[in-house]
Design a protein around this motif. Structure first.
Motif, PDB file in Angstrom:
ATOM      1  N   ASN A  59       0.898  -1.171   0.062  1.00  0.00           N
ATOM      2  CA  ASN A  59      -0.337   0.170  -0.071  1.00  0.00           C
ATOM      3  C   ASN A  59       1.192   1.341   0.177  1.00  0.00           C
ATOM      4  O   ASN A  59       1.222   1.824   0.943  1.00  0.00           O
ATOM      5  N   PHE A  60       0.826   2.561  -1.125  1.00  0.00           N
ATOM      6  CA  PHE A  60       1.924   2.960  -0.595  1.00  0.00           C
ATOM      7  C   PHE A  60       1.486   4.623  -0.711  1.00  0.00           C
ATOM      8  O   PHE A  60       2.546   4.964  -0.784  1.00  0.00           O
ATOM      9  N   ASP A  61       0.172   4.334   0.187  1.00  0.00           N
ATOM     10  CA  ASP A  61      -0.187   5.524   0.554  1.00  0.00           C
ATOM     11  C   ASP A  61       0.180   5.712   1.608  1.00  0.00           C
ATOM     12  O   ASP A  61       0.508   6.551   2.710  1.00  0.00           O
ATOM     13  N   ARG A  62       1.548   4.295   2.807  1.00  0.00           N
ATOM     14  CA  ARG A  62       2.272   4.087   3.296  1.00  0.00           C
ATOM     15  C   ARG A  62       3.317   4.237   3.945  1.00  0.00           C
ATOM     16  O   ARG A  62       4.102   4.002   4.915  1.00  0.00           O
ATOM     17  N   VAL A  63       3.550   3.632   2.715  1.00  0.00           N
ATOM     18  CA  VAL A  63       5.070   3.153   2.189  1.00  0.00           C
ATOM     19  C   VAL A  63       5.258   3.817   0.837  1.00  0.00           C
ATOM     20  O   VAL A  63       5.160   3.769  -0.132  1.00  0.00           O
ATOM     21  N   TYR A  64       6.826   3.929   1.117  1.00  0.00           N
ATOM     22  CA  TYR A  64       7.592   4.295  -0.104  1.00  0.00           C
ATOM     23  C   TYR A  64       7.980   3.464  -1.233  1.00  0.00           C
ATOM     24  O   TYR A  64       8.190   2.433  -0.856  1.00  0.00           O
ATOM     25  N   GLU A  65       7.380   4.215  -2.445  1.00  0.00           N
ATOM     26  CA  GLU A  65       7.291   3.284  -3.850  1.00  0.00           C
ATOM     27  C   GLU A  65       8.267   3.796  -4.398  1.00  0.00           C
ATOM     28  O   GLU A  65       8.903   4.160  -4.353  1.00  0.00           O
ATOM     29  N   PRO A  66       8.952   1.827  -4.540  1.00  0.00           N
ATOM     30  CA  PRO A  66      10.046   2.168  -5.315  1.00  0.00           C
ATOM     31  C   PRO A  66      10.202   3.526  -5.969  1.00  0.00           C
ATOM     32  O   PRO A  66       9.020   3.618  -7.462  1.00  0.00           O
ATOM     33  N   ALA A  67      11.620   3.793  -6.240  1.00  0.00           N
ATOM     34  CA  ALA A  67      10.751   5.240  -7.764  1.00  0.00           C
ATOM     35  C   ALA A  67      12.920   5.272  -7.223  1.00  0.00           C
ATOM     36  O   ALA A  67      13.851   4.148  -8.071  1.00  0.00           O
ATOM     37  N   GLU A  68      13.729   5.944  -8.712  1.00  0.00           N
ATOM     38  CA  GLU A  68      14.444   5.914  -9.670  1.00  0.00           C
ATOM     39  C   GLU A  68      16.098   5.728  -8.088  1.00  0.00           C
ATOM     40  O   GLU A  68      16.928   5.651  -8.780  1.00  0.00           O
ATOM     41  N   ASP A  69      15.572   6.752  -6.974  1.00  0.00           N
ATOM     42  CA  ASP A  69      16.757   6.042  -6.116  1.00  0.00           C
ATOM     43  C   ASP A  69      16.796   4.418  -5.463  1.00  0.00           C
ATOM     44  O   ASP A  69      18.018   3.900  -5.815  1.00  0.00           O
ATOM     45  N   SER A  70      15.886   3.765  -5.522  1.00  0.00           N
ATOM     46  CA  SER A  70      14.731   2.660  -5.405  1.00  0.00           C
ATOM     47  C   SER A  70      16.105   1.533  -6.676  1.00  0.00           C
ATOM     48  O   SER A  70      16.799   0.372  -6.219  1.00  0.00           O
ATOM     49  N   TYR A  71      15.925   2.258  -7.844  1.00  0.00           N
ATOM     50  CA  TYR A  71      16.734   1.583  -8.654  1.00  0.00           C
ATOM     51  C   TYR A  71      17.516   1.732  -9.156  1.00  0.00           C
ATOM     52  O   TYR A  71      18.247   0.760 -10.020  1.00  0.00           O
ATOM     53  N   LEU A  72      18.357   2.967  -8.715  1.00  0.00           N
ATOM     54  CA  LEU A  72      19.742   3.556  -8.868  1.00  0.00           C
ATOM     55  C   LEU A  72      20.313   2.084  -8.245  1.00  0.00           C
ATOM     56  O   LEU A  72      21.656   1.831  -8.767  1.00  0.00           O
ATOM     57  N   LEU A  73      20.603   1.935  -6.688  1.00  0.00           N
ATOM     58  CA  LEU A  73      20.662   0.618  -5.937  1.00  0.00           C
ATOM     59  C   LEU A  73      20.443  -1.039  -7.094  1.00  0.00           C
ATOM     60  O   LEU A  73      21.477  -1.294  -6.638  1.00  0.00           O
TER      61      LEU A  73
END
Lengths: 135, 260
Positions: free
Chosen positions: B11-25
């Motif tokens: 549920n991305f209302d409460r939890v950070y959604e994967p974004a550019e930073d996640s994908y860079l990792l």
């Protein structure tokens, strides 16, 4: 919360870190659960040097689980000797897998032996956040 | 390209959604330069020192959806060349802990990986982790220069109240702020974490990956890490975004080179 996780956790209060009594955390009023998983023989053999064995024995004793061997098993103890065949996990390996990876704390507390602070486990998730005055 | 773990249950209302930073990792950890480094550091066969053949413990702080830790667990064989990698996570947001736990378990099952997924615990950074046990540390911090949220509300906002089945808008805003707001220079949380790193990393093979954005003044951050002692190294090993842009991101690898 898997019992193997407890091998890597300690009291979150900074001033407790230097005290040997802050590890292991002691289960209190714990409700246990069993979640079965595949046994990874290579893992069990390799993890042995990383286990804090006497502390692990303390935890299992406090939880009323069957006693672990007094000394840490060897890599050879993990394998049933069967010549010419593929390696088979021994009873020791199966017991260790059961305790470390399949047995978990579902509900209860984890208490620091140094400061006495109790961390709650709710639905299998440990809460190590400290109230403001303890940070 | 290694597969990205599914986070469709989160549920991305409460939890950070994967974004550019996640994908860079993900991209950095699976790039040949990093897998080469990690395989050499953790390959049981290439090391004669017996203590180096034990399973590596990977700790991610601030797992969010769990996409990064799940990626490491599912692809441990490609990244480390090992079948026995252990993963552990923490997050200050209890909703993230539950979501990430599922992300990691599912990714391990679907990939038929042999990794051992330990728990995702609810905690502040790595404060509950036993000293000098972590082999690989990963941190995608709240790095945006923005005022830190008011932690006094944390206990009330981090769980569902008994009478409600859903979170309030206020609660969701607070949980989102936790995932991005980094205080002055976006570095207040990261600086606290950097202070813990030398204490949690294993002495002989520990390595940390920390994401920074341009406003965090990464060159200064790396210089400060090198001041920890002559054995400490800090190098940029991955980056994304335009040089002139505000969102320019980079991954800094932090490790110590102990002469043996």
């Amino acid at each position: 919360m898997k019992l193997l996780t407890l091998n890597f956790l300690t009291c979150a209060i900074k001033s407790c870190k230097s005290s040997p009594a802050s590890f292991p955390l002691h289960p209190r009023d714990a409700t246990l659960e069993i979640i079965e998983s595949d046994l990874n023989l290579a893992f069990l053999r390799n993890i042995l040097p990383r286990l804090m064995w006497s502390e692990l024995c303390t935890i299992t004793r406090e939880l009323g689980l069957p006693a672990l061997p007094e000394t840490v098993p060897t890599g050879e103890d993990m394998v049933e000797k069967k010549e010419g065949e593929e390696e088979v996990a021994s009873q020791t390996a199966k017991d260790l897998h059961r305790v470390l990876l399949e047995t978990g704390i579902r509900e209860g507390g984890l208490v620091c032996g140094n400061c006495g602070h109790e961390y709650k486990v709710l639905e299998g998730v440990g809460n190590f956040l400290l109230p403001g005055h303890l940070v | 390209m290694l597969p990205t773990p599914s986070t469709s249950h989160v549920n991305f209302d409460r939890v950070y959604e994967p974004a550019e930073d996640s994908y860079l990792l993900l991209d950095t950890l699976s790039a040949p330069s990093e897998t080469g480094f990690l395989r050499q550091r953790f390959n049981a066969l290439s090391r004669l020192d017996h203590t180096n053949s034990s399973p590596p413990l990977v700790l991610e702080v601030g797992v969010g959806s769990g996409v990064v830790l799940a990626f490491i667990a599912a692809n441990a064989e490609s990244i480390f060349g090992r079948h026995d990698v252990l993963t552990l996570g923490t997050d200050i947001n209890s909703f993230a802990c539950r979501a990430a736990s599922q992300t990691v378990q599912s990714a391990v099952q679907e990939s038929h990986s042999h990794s051992i997924a330990l728990d995702i615990v609810n905690g502040d950074l790595a404060s509950c982790v036993r000293p000098h046990t972590v082999d690989v540390f990963v941190f995608n911090p709240p790095y945006v220069p923005a005022e830190l949220p008011d932690f006094a509300q944390h206990a009330a906002f981090s769980t569902l109240s008994k009478s409600d089945s859903s979170t309030t808008f206020e609660q969701d805003s607070y949980l989102l702020e936790l995932s991005y707001a980094g205080g002055v220079d976006g570095m207040e949380v990261t600086n606290r974490m950097l202070g813990q790193i030398p204490h949690i990393l294993g002495p002989s093979r520990g390595v940390a990956y920390v994401l920074l954005c341009a406003q965090n003044k990464p060159e200064e951050v790396k210089m400060n890490i090198r001041l920890w002692g002559p054995e400490w190294r800090a190098e940029t090993v991955g980056s994304s975004g335009k040089l002139a842009g505000w969102e320019k991101l980079q991954i800094v690898r932090i490790w110590s080179e102990v002469s043996s």
